[in-house]
Design a protein around this motif. Structure first.
Motif, PDB file in Angstrom:
ATOM      1  N   ASN A 125       0.747  -1.317  -0.038  1.00 24.73           N
ATOM      2  CA  ASN A 125       0.107   0.115  -0.182  1.00 24.73           C
ATOM      3  C   ASN A 125       0.828   1.119  -0.096  1.00 24.73           C
ATOM      4  O   ASN A 125       0.459   2.278  -0.517  1.00 24.73           O
ATOM      5  N   LEU A 126       1.983   1.269   0.652  1.00 24.84           N
ATOM      6  CA  LEU A 126       2.823   2.380   0.760  1.00 24.84           C
ATOM      7  C   LEU A 126       3.451   2.859  -0.736  1.00 24.84           C
ATOM      8  O   LEU A 126       3.510   3.744  -1.024  1.00 24.84           O
ATOM      9  N   THR A 166       9.805   1.786   4.587  1.00 14.55           N
ATOM     10  CA  THR A 166       9.732   0.712   3.662  1.00 14.55           C
ATOM     11  C   THR A 166      10.909   0.669   2.816  1.00 14.55           C
ATOM     12  O   THR A 166      10.955   1.528   2.056  1.00 14.55           O
ATOM     13  N   ASP A 308      16.505  -9.420   9.063  1.00 15.53           N
ATOM     14  CA  ASP A 308      17.409 -10.412   8.139  1.00 15.53           C
ATOM     15  C   ASP A 308      18.330 -11.077   8.954  1.00 15.53           C
ATOM     16  O   ASP A 308      18.654 -12.202   8.314  1.00 15.53           O
ATOM     17  N   ILE A 330       9.620  -6.039  12.796  1.00 12.70           N
ATOM     18  CA  ILE A 330       9.293  -5.777  11.419  1.00 12.70           C
ATOM     19  C   ILE A 330       8.238  -6.428  10.654  1.00 12.70           C
ATOM     20  O   ILE A 330       7.311  -6.135  10.065  1.00 12.70           O
TER      21      ILE A 330
HETATM   22  N1  EPU Z   1       4.884  -2.310   4.700  1.00 14.16           N
HETATM   23  C1  EPU Z   1       3.615  -2.049   4.605  1.00 14.16           C
HETATM   24  N2  EPU Z   1       3.289  -1.581   3.447  1.00 14.16           N
HETATM   25  C2  EPU Z   1       4.016  -1.391   2.389  1.00 14.16           C
HETATM   26  C3  EPU Z   1       5.251  -1.988   2.600  1.00 14.16           C
HETATM   27  C4  EPU Z   1       5.617  -2.578   3.676  1.00 14.16           C
HETATM   28  O1  EPU Z   1       2.861  -1.771   5.782  1.00 14.16           O
HETATM   29  O2  EPU Z   1       3.735  -0.780   1.362  1.00 14.16           O
HETATM   30  C5  EPU Z   1       5.398  -3.030   5.921  1.00 14.16           C
HETATM   31  C6  EPU Z   1       5.778  -4.381   5.960  1.00 14.16           C
HETATM   32  O3  EPU Z   1       4.796  -5.338   6.094  1.00 14.16           O
HETATM   33  C7  EPU Z   1       6.847  -4.635   6.676  1.00 14.16           C
HETATM   34  C8  EPU Z   1       7.509  -3.334   7.084  1.00 14.16           C
HETATM   35  O4  EPU Z   1       6.583  -2.457   6.533  1.00 14.16           O
HETATM   36  O5  EPU Z   1       6.164  -4.845   8.118  1.00 14.16           O
HETATM   37  C9  EPU Z   1       8.799  -3.301   6.187  1.00 14.16           C
HETATM   38  O6  EPU Z   1       8.677  -4.011   5.003  1.00 14.16           O
HETATM   39  P1  EPU Z   1       9.539  -3.375   3.813  1.00 14.16           P
HETATM   40  O7  EPU Z   1       8.758  -2.790   2.871  1.00 14.16           O
HETATM   41  O8  EPU Z   1      11.114  -2.608   4.384  1.00 14.16           O
HETATM   42  O9  EPU Z   1      10.219  -4.777   3.215  1.00 14.16           O
HETATM   43  P2  EPU Z   1      10.515  -4.933   1.997  1.00 14.16           P
HETATM   44  O10 EPU Z   1      11.140  -4.008   1.207  1.00 14.16           O
HETATM   45  O11 EPU Z   1       9.546  -5.752   1.006  1.00 14.16           O
HETATM   46  C10 EPU Z   1      13.069  -5.769   2.334  1.00 14.16           C
HETATM   47  C11 EPU Z   1      13.961  -6.925   2.006  1.00 14.16           C
HETATM   48  C12 EPU Z   1      13.744  -8.048   3.164  1.00 14.16           C
HETATM   49  C13 EPU Z   1      13.932  -7.275   4.547  1.00 14.16           C
HETATM   50  C14 EPU Z   1      12.988  -6.018   4.360  1.00 14.16           C
HETATM   51  C15 EPU Z   1      12.986  -5.372   5.989  1.00 14.16           C
HETATM   52  C16 EPU Z   1      14.632  -6.878  -0.462  1.00 14.16           C
HETATM   53  C17 EPU Z   1      14.655  -7.437  -1.694  1.00 14.16           C
HETATM   54  N3  EPU Z   1      13.979  -7.450   0.682  1.00 14.16           N
HETATM   55  O12 EPU Z   1      11.684  -6.093   1.876  1.00 14.16           O
HETATM   56  O13 EPU Z   1      14.498  -8.959   2.719  1.00 14.16           O
HETATM   57  O14 EPU Z   1      13.547  -8.353   5.428  1.00 14.16           O
HETATM   58  O15 EPU Z   1      13.287  -5.044   3.613  1.00 14.16           O
HETATM   59  O16 EPU Z   1      14.472  -4.784   5.743  1.00 14.16           O
HETATM   60  O17 EPU Z   1      15.447  -6.000  -0.214  1.00 14.16           O
HETATM   61  C18 EPU Z   1      15.684 -11.086   2.976  1.00 14.16           C
HETATM   62  O18 EPU Z   1      16.397 -10.673   2.430  1.00 14.16           O
HETATM   63  O19 EPU Z   1      15.603 -12.479   3.605  1.00 14.16           O
HETATM   64  C19 EPU Z   1      14.276 -10.172   2.945  1.00 14.16           C
HETATM   65  C20 EPU Z   1      13.257 -10.661   3.260  1.00 14.16           C
END
Ligand code: EPU
Length: 423
Positions: A125-126, A166, A308, A330
């Motif tokens: 959503n963000l 995010t 992670d 997270i």
């Molecule tokens: N969130 C929202 N809305 C959004 C996006 C995220 O509510 O639109 C929430 C998520 O549900 C979560 C928090 O915000 O609770 C943080 O999520 P984030 O968007 O930062 O995660 P991501 O960008 O999808 C990346 C890494 C993950 C890592 C997270 C947190 C990549 C490819 N993935 O995911 O890596 O855990 O940031 O640092 O960069 C991994 O490498 O094993 C892995 C899962």
């Protein structure tokens, strides 16, 4: 399908070369969609997720050519296909970061909505809120996000969510803003080093981004970006994983290609536990020679302790001298490793998003199941120090994010073999 067979017990000693960061390389590969001409990305790890992103970029009209030594060449040859299909996105959620680049460069994108995964619900959503603020029309159609915009316009965007910033949301909006008309300000931007690396790539390609690595990001839109050469930063999560296994085995491991300045929270936590972490001539030496102290830890966005590495830290604390409390802020459901560690003799109690870990004298080998990337890494570490034999099935989860982990562990003295599940 492969499995790992590990005979645990020995001290791990020696040197290990850390690979380029998966989570920096994936969004940078997507960002190449914004550029004209050839980008050469150096230090790209040889991983299943990187190959999957390469295939997705291929679907989207890019020629992706892997060369030796982690060199990847990407040039966009055809901009007519802008559909990231569900079968690709389902396998790798980082596919979502082609959305901002496609929309900004081509004026349209169709990207399958990612679902949840083993680490819990993962909304976007963000991402969508940020792109809408820049003037994108976004609707859902048949499970796809369909986004259009003649030319995106700069905007002030607050990207904070219930769990903080995010990472990929920041990447998506930042990429989209590079070719937008006017200035975009992103508040509560993710500060992760992987975001700063993406901004460095984009700036070298001609973008005008300042503040990357801080929560206040400013992007002045430009008309075009060009292909360039860029080296990916070292993988701080892989580095942390090897630091933790060195500590668990009471060993001494020297890591090269590592940025300790990206890992201060991890180094600080390990030192509190009684592990020695020294920086020496660009290398990091990790050693431990005694029982480990218990600790408390809560995962946080960067520069806090990374989610992670939570599973790997839990594995380490199963051997500490007392009770530790580990809280996951997270992804509160990211505890798939707990049930498997229990099978290896760990003493862990779950209370909501917290794991209470009571140290035991030793773990014992068992057949266990890999579930997601980092949970599986925790099991590999546990297997390396457990008494007896551990078999870890479904290691494709590990292959998504660790380059030749068994080869690197063997070079440190671990007895770990990859065998076919059929054997
Ligand atoms: N969130 C929202 N809305 C959004 C996006 C995220 O509510 O639109 C929430 C998520 O549900 C979560 C928090 O915000 O609770 C943080 O999520 P984030 O968007 O930062 O995660 P991501 O960008 O999808 C990346 C890494 C993950 C890592 C997270 C947190 C990549 C490819 N993935 O995911 O890596 O855990 O940031 O640092 O960069 C991994 O490498 O094993 C892995 C899962």
């Amino acid at each position: 399908m492969d499995k790992f067979v590990i005979k645990g017990g020995g001290r791990l000693t020696g040197q290990v070369l850390i690979s380029g960061a998966k989570n920096a390389a994936l969004p940078i590969m997507a960002a190449a969609l914004l550029t004209e001409g050839k980008s050469t990305i150096l230090g790209v790890p040889d991983l299943a997720d990187i190959r999957a992103m390469g295939e997705l970029l291929g679907d989207l009209g890019a020629a992706v050519t892997p060369r030796d030594d982690g060199r990847l060449e990407i040039s966009v040859e055809d901009e007519t296909h802008s559909h990231a299909r569900y079968d690709r996105v389902r396998k790798m959620r980082a596919s979502i970061c082609v959305l901002g680049a496609l929309l900004s460069k081509r004026g349209k994108a169709r990207v399958a909505m990612p679902g949840g995964c083993a680490i819990g619900s993962r909304p976007v959503n963000l991402h969508l809120r940020g792109l809408r603020a820049m003037g994108a029309e976004i609707e859902l159609d048949g499970g796809d996000i369909v986004a259009t915009a003649k030319r995106l316009k700069g905007a002030e965007i607050f990207l904070g969510g219930p769990f903080g910033s995010t990472v990929l949301g920041t990447a998506n909006v930042m990429m989209a803003a590079t070719l937008a008309k006017g200035t975009t300000v992103i508040e509560s931007a993710a500060c992760e080093p992987e975001i700063a690396d993406l901004a460095n790539y984009l700036n070298a390609a001609g973008a005008r981004i300042s503040g990357a690595g801080t929560p206040h990001l400013i992007v002045d839109g430009v008309d075009s970006l060009r292909g360039i050469e860029h080296r990916i930063i070292p993988d701080r999560i892989e580095a942390g994983t090897f630091m933790i296994v060195a500590a668990m085995s009471n060993g001494e491991v020297t890591l090269s290609n590592v940025r300790l300045d990206h890992m201060l929270a991890v180094a600080d936590k390990l030192r509190q536990i009684g592990v020695t972490v020294d920086s020496d001539n660009g290398k990091v030496v990790v050693s431990s020679a005694r029982r480990l102290e218990p600790t408390d830890m809560t995962t946080q966005p960067y520069p806090g302790f990374p989610t992670d590495l939570q599973a790997q830290l839990v594995a380490l604390l199963t051997l500490a001298d007392g009770n530790s409390a580990i809280t996951e802020k997270i992804f509160p459901d990211r505890f798939m490793h707990v049930a498997e560690l229990l099978r290896m003799g760990a003493d862990i109690r779950k209370e909501g998003p917290t794991a209470i870990v009571t140290g035991v004298k030793r773990l014992v080998g068992a057949p266990v199941m890999a579930s997601d990337l980092r949970a599986s890494a925790a099991l590999v570490l546990a297997g390396c120090i457990a008494r007896g034999s551990t078999t870890i099935s479904r290691v494709y989860h590990i292959d998504r994010g660790y380059e030749h982990i068994e080869v690197k562990l063997r070079s440190l003295g671990a007895d770990i073999q990859r065998v076919s599940e059929d054997d």
